[in-house]
Design a protein around this motif. Structure first.
Motif, PDB file in Angstrom:
ATOM      1  N   TYR A 132       0.745  -1.066   0.359  1.00  0.00           N
ATOM      2  CA  TYR A 132       0.200   0.039   0.011  1.00  0.00           C
ATOM      3  C   TYR A 132       0.775   1.151  -0.032  1.00  0.00           C
ATOM      4  CZ  TYR A 132      -3.633  -3.762   2.129  1.00  0.00           C
ATOM      5  OH  TYR A 132      -4.119  -4.407   2.374  1.00  0.00           O
ATOM      6  N   TRP A 133       0.466   2.191  -1.174  1.00  0.00           N
ATOM      7  CA  TRP A 133       1.145   3.462  -0.531  1.00  0.00           C
ATOM      8  C   TRP A 133       0.126   4.502  -0.248  1.00  0.00           C
ATOM      9  CZ3 TRP A 133       5.752   4.978  -1.273  1.00  0.00           C
ATOM     10  CH2 TRP A 133       7.011   4.375  -2.242  1.00  0.00           C
ATOM     11  N   TYR A 134       0.508   4.898   1.330  1.00  0.00           N
ATOM     12  CA  TYR A 134      -0.118   6.297   1.954  1.00  0.00           C
ATOM     13  C   TYR A 134       0.424   7.703   2.143  1.00  0.00           C
ATOM     14  CZ  TYR A 134      -3.262   2.552   4.337  1.00  0.00           C
ATOM     15  OH  TYR A 134      -4.615   1.716   4.190  1.00  0.00           O
ATOM     16  N   ARG A 135      -0.124   8.542   1.873  1.00  0.00           N
ATOM     17  CA  ARG A 135       0.307   9.996   2.480  1.00  0.00           C
ATOM     18  C   ARG A 135      -0.312  10.701   3.486  1.00  0.00           C
ATOM     19  NH1 ARG A 135      -0.028  14.597  -2.620  1.00  0.00           N
ATOM     20  NH2 ARG A 135      -2.807  14.259  -1.896  1.00  0.00           N
ATOM     21  N   ARG A 136       0.606  11.564   3.570  1.00  0.00           N
ATOM     22  CA  ARG A 136       0.450  12.187   5.428  1.00  0.00           C
ATOM     23  C   ARG A 136       0.637  14.366   4.393  1.00  0.00           C
ATOM     24  NH1 ARG A 136       0.840  13.555  11.407  1.00  0.00           N
ATOM     25  NH2 ARG A 136      -1.087  14.218  11.928  1.00  0.00           N
ATOM     26  N   VAL A 137      -0.481  14.856   4.779  1.00  0.00           N
ATOM     27  CA  VAL A 137      -0.036  16.272   3.709  1.00  0.00           C
ATOM     28  C   VAL A 137      -0.660  16.852   5.441  1.00  0.00           C
ATOM     29  CG1 VAL A 137      -0.587  18.616   3.127  1.00  0.00           C
ATOM     30  CG2 VAL A 137      -0.929  16.493   1.380  1.00  0.00           C
ATOM     31  N   MET A 138       0.904  17.666   5.439  1.00  0.00           N
ATOM     32  CA  MET A 138       0.740  18.749   6.530  1.00  0.00           C
ATOM     33  C   MET A 138      -0.322  18.852   7.469  1.00  0.00           C
ATOM     34  SD  MET A 138       3.660  20.742   8.416  1.00  0.00           S
ATOM     35  CE  MET A 138       4.557  21.181   7.708  1.00  0.00           C
ATOM     36  N   GLY A 139      -0.268  18.250   8.297  1.00  0.00           N
ATOM     37  CA  GLY A 139      -0.953  17.608   9.730  1.00  0.00           C
ATOM     38  C   GLY A 139      -2.053  17.593   9.470  1.00  0.00           C
ATOM     39  N   LYS A 140      -2.431  16.600   8.670  1.00  0.00           N
ATOM     40  CA  LYS A 140      -3.660  16.288   8.485  1.00  0.00           C
ATOM     41  C   LYS A 140      -3.888  14.997   8.414  1.00  0.00           C
ATOM     42  CE  LYS A 140      -5.498  19.524   5.399  1.00  0.00           C
ATOM     43  NZ  LYS A 140      -6.814  20.095   4.530  1.00  0.00           N
ATOM     44  N   GLU A 141      -5.089  13.808   7.969  1.00  0.00           N
ATOM     45  CA  GLU A 141      -5.366  12.518   7.972  1.00  0.00           C
ATOM     46  C   GLU A 141      -4.529  11.579   6.937  1.00  0.00           C
ATOM     47  OE1 GLU A 141      -7.325  14.619   7.448  1.00  0.00           O
ATOM     48  OE2 GLU A 141      -8.499  12.843   5.430  1.00  0.00           O
ATOM     49  N   ILE A 142      -3.565  10.674   7.770  1.00  0.00           N
ATOM     50  CA  ILE A 142      -2.791   9.348   6.516  1.00  0.00           C
ATOM     51  C   ILE A 142      -3.706   9.531   5.725  1.00  0.00           C
ATOM     52  CG2 ILE A 142      -1.289   8.305   6.174  1.00  0.00           C
ATOM     53  CD1 ILE A 142      -0.611   7.855   9.230  1.00  0.00           C
ATOM     54  N   LYS A 143      -3.324   9.064   3.960  1.00  0.00           N
ATOM     55  CA  LYS A 143      -4.419   9.048   3.421  1.00  0.00           C
ATOM     56  C   LYS A 143      -4.227   8.018   2.177  1.00  0.00           C
ATOM     57  CE  LYS A 143      -7.791  12.729   2.553  1.00  0.00           C
ATOM     58  NZ  LYS A 143      -8.213  13.777   1.567  1.00  0.00           N
ATOM     59  N   PRO A 197       6.374   9.527  30.116  1.00  0.00           N
ATOM     60  CA  PRO A 197       7.304  10.360  28.944  1.00  0.00           C
ATOM     61  C   PRO A 197       7.806   9.592  27.315  1.00  0.00           C
ATOM     62  CG  PRO A 197       8.228  10.390  31.102  1.00  0.00           C
ATOM     63  CD  PRO A 197       7.444   9.214  31.908  1.00  0.00           C
ATOM     64  N   GLY A 198       8.012   8.301  27.773  1.00  0.00           N
ATOM     65  CA  GLY A 198       8.364   7.076  26.451  1.00  0.00           C
ATOM     66  C   GLY A 198       7.233   6.757  25.932  1.00  0.00           C
ATOM     67  N   ASP A 199       5.909   7.278  26.080  1.00  0.00           N
ATOM     68  CA  ASP A 199       4.090   7.380  25.519  1.00  0.00           C
ATOM     69  C   ASP A 199       4.173   8.396  24.497  1.00  0.00           C
ATOM     70  OD1 ASP A 199       2.376   5.827  27.956  1.00  0.00           O
ATOM     71  OD2 ASP A 199       3.958   5.025  26.872  1.00  0.00           O
ATOM     72  N   SER A 200       4.769   8.878  24.357  1.00  0.00           N
ATOM     73  CA  SER A 200       4.624  10.445  24.234  1.00  0.00           C
ATOM     74  C   SER A 200       5.248  10.116  22.370  1.00  0.00           C
ATOM     75  CB  SER A 200       5.947  11.838  24.220  1.00  0.00           C
ATOM     76  OG  SER A 200       5.278  12.459  25.785  1.00  0.00           O
ATOM     77  N   ALA A 201       4.354  10.405  21.652  1.00  0.00           N
ATOM     78  CA  ALA A 201       4.523  10.353  20.331  1.00  0.00           C
ATOM     79  C   ALA A 201       2.871  10.566  19.343  1.00  0.00           C
ATOM     80  CB  ALA A 201       3.933   8.616  20.263  1.00  0.00           C
ATOM     81  N   THR A 202       2.747  10.384  18.211  1.00  0.00           N
ATOM     82  CA  THR A 202       1.425  10.375  17.468  1.00  0.00           C
ATOM     83  C   THR A 202       0.175   9.587  17.844  1.00  0.00           C
ATOM     84  OG1 THR A 202       2.598  12.471  16.604  1.00  0.00           O
ATOM     85  CG2 THR A 202       0.272  11.956  15.430  1.00  0.00           C
ATOM     86  N   TYR A 203      -0.597   9.581  18.182  1.00  0.00           N
ATOM     87  CA  TYR A 203      -1.379   8.309  18.255  1.00  0.00           C
ATOM     88  C   TYR A 203      -2.377   8.496  16.987  1.00  0.00           C
ATOM     89  CZ  TYR A 203       0.329   7.056  22.052  1.00  0.00           C
ATOM     90  OH  TYR A 203       1.671   6.399  23.156  1.00  0.00           O
ATOM     91  N   PHE A 204      -3.282   7.755  15.837  1.00  0.00           N
ATOM     92  CA  PHE A 204      -3.873   7.532  14.767  1.00  0.00           C
ATOM     93  C   PHE A 204      -4.773   6.853  15.275  1.00  0.00           C
ATOM     94  CE2 PHE A 204      -2.264  10.687  11.831  1.00  0.00           C
ATOM     95  CZ  PHE A 204      -0.850  10.835  12.155  1.00  0.00           C
TER      96      PHE A 204
END
Lengths: 114, 113
Positions: A33-44, B82-89
Motif C-alpha cells: 500500500y501507498w499512503y500520504r500524509r499532508v502537513m497536519g492532516k490525516e494519513i490518506k 514519557p515514553g508514550d509521547s508520540a502521535t496516535y492515529f
C-alpha cells in the motif's frame, strides 16, 4: 525479519521536476500500500497492490502520480511533474493477506516541493 | 468529507495520568478499528485494535472502548509515561478491504515527567 524499507528518507525538489520514491516491502508480503500524509492532516490511502497488480487506486490524486510494482516485489511511486501541493510524507505499508494481518509501515519519505 | 474524526489534536498529560483520545466514524460498514502509534521519524505501528462485537479491549496499559450505537471509540492510556509521547492515529476499515484504512487526523501526545 527486515521491515518495510523506503528510499529516500527525504527529497527536496523544485516544482515541475520529477521524483521517484521506492518501497521494499517485507519479504513474502503480497499486499503493498501507498499512503500520504499532508502537513497536519490525516494519513490518506493512495493505492493497493496485490503482487504486481493494482487492486485499488482510488486514492491517487491525479495522473501526475504513477505507481508500479514490477515482478511483485518492490514498488515505485513517481510524481511527474511535481506541484507544491504534493509535499508531504509518503508511507508504504505491506501485509501478508487481507484479513486479520496487520499493516507494517515503512518510515516514510518526506517530500518537499519548492 | 472526513469519515473518521479524531480529537483532541494535541494532548499534554502528566506522568502517571490517563491519556484519552476519541474518535468518531460515520460508515456503519466499518468493522475493524485499529490504533497506530508513531514516533518522530518512524512509520505508524499497530498498537491495538478492536472489532465491533466487543465493547472493550485491553492490552497492558492500553484500552480501547467501543460504542457501536454512538459510532465512537476511544483509546485510554493508563499510567502514562514519557515514553508514550508520540502521535496516535485511530483508523477504520471494512474487513474485506484489509489494509485500506481510513485514518483520523492524529493526536500528538506529550507526557510530562
Amino acid at each position: 525479519e527486515a521491515g518495510v524499507t523506503q528510499f529516500p528518507s527525504h527529497s527536496v525538489i523544485e516544482k515541475g521536476q520529477t521524483v521517484t520514491l521506492r518501497c521494499d516491502p517485507i519479504s513474502g508480503h503480497d499486499n503493498l500500500y501507498w499512503y500520504r500524509r499532508v502537513m497536519g492532516k490525516e494519513i490518506k490511502f493512495l493505492l493497493h497492490f496485490v503482487k504486481e497488480s493494482k487492486q485499488d487506486e482510488s486514492g491517487m490524486p491525479n495522473n501526475r502520480f504513477l505507481a508500479e510494482r514490477t515482478g511483485g516485489t518492490y514498488s515505485t511511486l513517481k510524481v511527474q511533474p511535481a506541484e507544491l501541493e504534493d509535499s508531504g510524507v509518503y508511507f508504504c505499508a505491506s501485509s501478508q493477506d487481507l484479513r486479520g494481518s496487520p499493516l507494517h509501515f515503512g518510515n516514510g519519505t518526506r517530500l518537499t516541493v519548492t | 468529507q472526513q469519515q473518521v474524526k479524531q480529537s483532541p489534536q494535541s494532548l499534554i498529560v502528566q506522568k502517571g495520568g490517563i491519556s484519552i483520545i476519541n474518535c468518531a466514524y460515520e460508515n456503519t460498514a466499518f468493522d475493524y478499528f485499529p490504533w497506530y502509534q508513531q514516533f518522530p521519524g518512524k512509520g505508524p505501528a499497530l498498537l491495538i485494535a478492536i472489532r465491533p462485537d466487543v465493547s472493550e479491549k485491553k492490552e497492558g496499559r492500553f484500552t480501547i472502548s467501543f460504542n457501536k450505537s454512538a459510532k465512537q471509540f476511544s483509546l485510554h492510556i493508563m499510567d502514562s509515561q514519557p515514553g508514550d509521547s508520540a502521535t496516535y492515529f485511530c483508523a477504520a476499515t471494512k474487513n474485506n478491504q484489509g489494509g485500506k484504512l481510513i485514518f483520523g487526523q492524529g493526536t500528538e501526545l506529550s507526557v510530562k515527567p
